[in-house]
Design a protein around this motif. Structure first.
Motif, PDB file in Angstrom:
ATOM      1  N   LEU A  19       0.530  -1.269   0.144  1.00 46.33           N
ATOM      2  CA  LEU A  19       0.044   0.147   0.020  1.00 46.33           C
ATOM      3  C   LEU A  19       0.757   1.131  -0.131  1.00 46.33           C
ATOM      4  CD1 LEU A  19      -2.502  -0.938   2.619  1.00 46.33           C
ATOM      5  CD2 LEU A  19      -2.752  -1.085   0.222  1.00 46.33           C
ATOM      6  N   ARG A  20       0.332   2.300  -0.569  1.00 42.44           N
ATOM      7  CA  ARG A  20       0.997   3.746  -0.401  1.00 42.44           C
ATOM      8  C   ARG A  20       0.258   4.138   0.670  1.00 42.44           C
ATOM      9  NH1 ARG A  20       3.823   7.536  -3.645  1.00 42.44           N
ATOM     10  NH2 ARG A  20       3.003   9.889  -3.235  1.00 42.44           N
ATOM     11  N   THR A  21       0.847   4.180   1.886  1.00 38.65           N
ATOM     12  CA  THR A  21       0.050   4.634   3.040  1.00 38.65           C
ATOM     13  C   THR A  21       0.044   6.213   3.014  1.00 38.65           C
ATOM     14  OG1 THR A  21       2.246   4.420   4.204  1.00 38.65           O
ATOM     15  CG2 THR A  21       0.860   2.478   4.349  1.00 38.65           C
ATOM     16  N   PRO A  22      -1.222   6.516   4.044  1.00 35.56           N
ATOM     17  CA  PRO A  22      -1.481   7.927   3.993  1.00 35.56           C
ATOM     18  C   PRO A  22      -0.661   8.607   5.168  1.00 35.56           C
ATOM     19  CG  PRO A  22      -3.169   6.712   5.122  1.00 35.56           C
ATOM     20  CD  PRO A  22      -2.218   5.804   4.599  1.00 35.56           C
ATOM     21  N   VAL A  23      -0.926   9.964   4.933  1.00 30.99           N
ATOM     22  CA  VAL A  23      -0.277  10.835   5.968  1.00 30.99           C
ATOM     23  C   VAL A  23      -1.241  11.659   6.735  1.00 30.99           C
ATOM     24  CG1 VAL A  23       1.185  12.987   6.330  1.00 30.99           C
ATOM     25  CG2 VAL A  23       1.745  11.411   4.608  1.00 30.99           C
ATOM     26  N   ALA A  24      -1.182  11.844   7.951  1.00 32.08           N
ATOM     27  CA  ALA A  24      -2.176  12.696   8.594  1.00 32.08           C
ATOM     28  C   ALA A  24      -1.627  13.624   9.737  1.00 32.08           C
ATOM     29  CB  ALA A  24      -3.026  11.622   9.509  1.00 32.08           C
ATOM     30  N   LEU A 155       9.579   3.923   1.359  1.00 31.05           N
ATOM     31  CA  LEU A 155       8.904   4.699   2.446  1.00 31.05           C
ATOM     32  C   LEU A 155       9.566   6.123   2.243  1.00 31.05           C
ATOM     33  CD1 LEU A 155       6.769   4.537   4.535  1.00 31.05           C
ATOM     34  CD2 LEU A 155       8.170   3.759   5.952  1.00 31.05           C
ATOM     35  N   GLY A 156      10.837   6.349   2.255  1.00 32.86           N
ATOM     36  CA  GLY A 156      11.285   7.574   2.205  1.00 32.86           C
ATOM     37  C   GLY A 156      10.912   8.426   0.831  1.00 32.86           C
ATOM     38  N   LEU A 157      10.926   7.516  -0.356  1.00 32.32           N
ATOM     39  CA  LEU A 157      10.420   8.246  -1.623  1.00 32.32           C
ATOM     40  C   LEU A 157       9.064   8.691  -1.345  1.00 32.32           C
ATOM     41  CD1 LEU A 157      11.259   5.657  -4.304  1.00 32.32           C
ATOM     42  CD2 LEU A 157      12.546   7.587  -3.617  1.00 32.32           C
ATOM     43  N   GLU A 158       8.255   8.107  -0.863  1.00 32.05           N
ATOM     44  CA  GLU A 158       6.739   8.391  -0.633  1.00 32.05           C
ATOM     45  C   GLU A 158       6.751   9.674   0.469  1.00 32.05           C
ATOM     46  OE1 GLU A 158       3.927   5.462   0.853  1.00 32.05           O
ATOM     47  OE2 GLU A 158       4.416   3.929  -0.671  1.00 32.05           O
ATOM     48  N   ILE A 159       7.457   9.668   1.399  1.00 26.68           N
ATOM     49  CA  ILE A 159       7.464  10.734   2.531  1.00 26.68           C
ATOM     50  C   ILE A 159       7.678  12.143   1.397  1.00 26.68           C
ATOM     51  CG2 ILE A 159       8.614  11.964   4.211  1.00 26.68           C
ATOM     52  CD1 ILE A 159       8.534   8.934   5.600  1.00 26.68           C
ATOM     53  N   ILE A 160       8.918  12.039   0.638  1.00 28.87           N
ATOM     54  CA  ILE A 160       9.072  13.214   0.066  1.00 28.87           C
ATOM     55  C   ILE A 160       8.237  13.615  -1.001  1.00 28.87           C
ATOM     56  CG2 ILE A 160      11.029  14.225  -1.361  1.00 28.87           C
ATOM     57  CD1 ILE A 160      11.669  13.740   1.535  1.00 28.87           C
ATOM     58  N   GLU A 161       7.473  12.464  -1.491  1.00 26.81           N
ATOM     59  CA  GLU A 161       6.570  13.008  -2.622  1.00 26.81           C
ATOM     60  C   GLU A 161       5.488  13.493  -1.973  1.00 26.81           C
ATOM     61  OE1 GLU A 161       6.138   9.174  -4.452  1.00 26.81           O
ATOM     62  OE2 GLU A 161       7.897   9.244  -5.524  1.00 26.81           O
ATOM     63  N   GLN A 162       4.926  12.987  -0.873  1.00 26.46           N
ATOM     64  CA  GLN A 162       3.750  13.538   0.064  1.00 26.46           C
ATOM     65  C   GLN A 162       3.967  14.761   0.620  1.00 26.46           C
ATOM     66  OE1 GLN A 162       3.330   9.630   1.868  1.00 26.46           O
ATOM     67  NE2 GLN A 162       1.189   9.349   0.958  1.00 26.46           N
ATOM     68  N   ILE A 163       5.123  14.906   1.295  1.00 27.13           N
ATOM     69  CA  ILE A 163       5.422  16.003   2.076  1.00 27.13           C
ATOM     70  C   ILE A 163       6.841  16.698   1.718  1.00 27.13           C
ATOM     71  CG2 ILE A 163       5.442  16.951   4.573  1.00 27.13           C
ATOM     72  CD1 ILE A 163       4.658  13.744   5.250  1.00 27.13           C
ATOM     73  N   GLY A 181      17.364   2.802   4.800  1.00 31.36           N
ATOM     74  CA  GLY A 181      16.520   3.139   3.457  1.00 31.36           C
ATOM     75  C   GLY A 181      15.940   4.368   3.376  1.00 31.36           C
ATOM     76  N   VAL A 182      15.202   4.809   4.261  1.00 32.47           N
ATOM     77  CA  VAL A 182      14.405   6.103   4.422  1.00 32.47           C
ATOM     78  C   VAL A 182      15.471   7.181   4.248  1.00 32.47           C
ATOM     79  CG1 VAL A 182      13.286   7.795   5.818  1.00 32.47           C
ATOM     80  CG2 VAL A 182      12.658   5.412   5.651  1.00 32.47           C
ATOM     81  N   ALA A 183      16.641   7.250   4.937  1.00 30.00           N
ATOM     82  CA  ALA A 183      17.673   8.180   4.936  1.00 30.00           C
ATOM     83  C   ALA A 183      18.092   8.352   3.386  1.00 30.00           C
ATOM     84  CB  ALA A 183      18.791   8.041   5.946  1.00 30.00           C
ATOM     85  N   ALA A 184      18.610   7.201   3.016  1.00 29.50           N
ATOM     86  CA  ALA A 184      19.219   6.982   1.469  1.00 29.50           C
ATOM     87  C   ALA A 184      18.284   7.705   0.338  1.00 29.50           C
ATOM     88  CB  ALA A 184      19.439   5.681   1.168  1.00 29.50           C
ATOM     89  N   MET A 189      17.269  13.095  -2.087  1.00 32.04           N
ATOM     90  CA  MET A 189      16.539  14.013  -2.915  1.00 32.04           C
ATOM     91  C   MET A 189      16.441  15.367  -2.153  1.00 32.04           C
ATOM     92  SD  MET A 189      13.072  11.590  -3.959  1.00 32.04           S
ATOM     93  CE  MET A 189      12.968  10.942  -2.438  1.00 32.04           C
ATOM     94  N   ARG A 190      16.750  15.530  -0.828  1.00 32.31           N
ATOM     95  CA  ARG A 190      16.697  16.526  -0.134  1.00 32.31           C
ATOM     96  C   ARG A 190      17.879  16.503   0.955  1.00 32.31           C
ATOM     97  NH1 ARG A 190      12.246  18.608   1.895  1.00 32.31           N
ATOM     98  NH2 ARG A 190      13.682  19.745   3.213  1.00 32.31           N
ATOM     99  N   PRO A 191      19.154  16.694   0.498  1.00 28.21           N
ATOM    100  CA  PRO A 191      20.209  16.730   1.274  1.00 28.21           C
ATOM    101  C   PRO A 191      20.172  17.437   2.661  1.00 28.21           C
ATOM    102  CG  PRO A 191      20.827  17.232  -0.882  1.00 28.21           C
ATOM    103  CD  PRO A 191      19.375  17.520  -0.817  1.00 28.21           C
ATOM    104  N   ASP A 192      19.327  18.467   2.661  1.00 30.81           N
ATOM    105  CA  ASP A 192      19.370  19.381   4.009  1.00 30.81           C
ATOM    106  C   ASP A 192      18.521  18.575   4.880  1.00 30.81           C
ATOM    107  OD1 ASP A 192      17.140  19.569   2.268  1.00 30.81           O
ATOM    108  OD2 ASP A 192      16.549  21.748   3.221  1.00 30.81           O
TER     109      ASP A 192
END
Length: 315
Positions: A19-24, A155-163, A181-184, A189-192
């Motif tokens: 699943l592509r899980t949601p953000v709340a 999961l990291g990809l999704e977070i950056i795409e969603q937020i 994985g999330v950090a990589a 995509m966002r070095p900062d």
């Protein structure tokens, strides 16, 4: 190091199987932290935890094997059992006696064999290694494996795409597969962006290994964050250096702080296990204040119902 290309390949490989899980947004935690706090609701994943990402990616890359095996504190085993059943493969999941009964039952309900071996994750891993050496099983470790790390990195990809405006991500930390994985993905995509690992005070093997400068053995202790237990492996090749190099801060919580996180998320309508509540616990304890927007990965829902009820009653 597992890089962004491998993580993007994993995302394409597992699409439609996880699943592509949601953000709340959490209003209560936003007020406590003083910055916007967003929850990545990965506990809503099909098997109740993020582990399905890495297991699905790893199984998809296998050739002809007798079956799959691993050592697990529960969630990776359940994910691997699910991924194996989807491909009609045999799965033997090795676990220590510290794994809660509800997680053992969930693995057996998926048709996998659950073997209880000894009193530690390391002892269980020895049995998984024997199955690999003697019976031709593919051993898919719970974290120190490039395909597992790449899968968790989706999961990291999704977070950056969603937020895309996220300033920091708080990641439950055990063997380091999720954080690596999330950090990589996120830092490519966002070095900062800041990556904050959160674990428990009782038996946090990665924290002890980072302090020692190399992987070390740590005695496993009962904890509300049971899925963060277990060693990282003295021969750790990937997650230890990735966590060391990519994590910006580390917070260790008491059992009372973890329980407070579980109770708070329950009030917001999220029934989660201890490992998934460490981000909330850190915010409530005043240990995690930002920068913001701050993303908390709510990693799993697989808590024993009786344990959850006891925690709520103790409020």
């Amino acid at each position: 190091m597992v890089g962004l290309e491998a993580i993007r390949d994993a995302a394409r490989r597992i699409e439609g199987q996880v699943l592509r899980t949601p953000v709340a947004r959490s209003e209560g935690l936003t007020q406590a932290a003083g910055v916007p706090v967003l929850l990545k609701l990965e506990h809503q994943q099909t098997t109740g935890a993020f582990k399905l990402r890495g297991a699905t990616n790893a199984v998809a890359r296998l050739g002809d094997v007798a079956g799959v095996t691993t050592a697990s504190t529960g969630n990776h085993g359940r994910a691997l059992a699910h991924a194996a059943r989807a491909r009609g493969m045999r799965a033997v999941i090795c676990m220590s006696s510290l794994v809660p009964d509800n997680k053992v039952r969930a693995i057996r309900d998926l048709g996998a064999e659950a073997r209880i071996i000894g009193g530690s994750q390391d002892e269980a891993f020895l049995e998984a290694q024997r199955l690999e050496a003697d019976e031709g099983f593919a051993l898919i470790p719970p974290f120190d494996h490039p395909d597992v790390i790449a899968g968790q990195g989706t999961l990291g990809l999704e977070i950056i795409e969603q937020i895309p405006e996220a300033a920091a991500i708080a990641v439950p930390l055990s063997g380091g597969g999720l954080l690596a994985g999330v950090a990589a993905a996120a830092k490519a995509m966002r070095p900062d962006i800041r990556i904050i690992g959160i674990s428990m005070e009782r038996g946090a093997a990665m924290a002890a290994s980072l302090a020692a400068g190399q992987p070390v053995e740590v005695r496993e202790l009962p904890t509300l964050a049971d899925s963060l237990g277990g060693g990282i492996g003295l021969q750790n090749r990937l997650t230890f250096p990735m966590v060391r190099d990519l994590m910006d801060d580390l917070i260790l919580l008491t059992e009372d702080e973890i329980a407070a996180g579980i109770r708070h998320l329950a009030l917001e309508g999220h029934v989660v296990e201890g490992a998934a509540a460490v981000g909330a616990g850190a915010v409530l304890a005043g240990r995690l204040r930002g920068p913001g927007p701050l993303v908390l990965i709510v990693s799993g829902a697989n808590i024993d119902p009786a344990t959850h009820a006891d925690i709520l009653r103790a409020a």
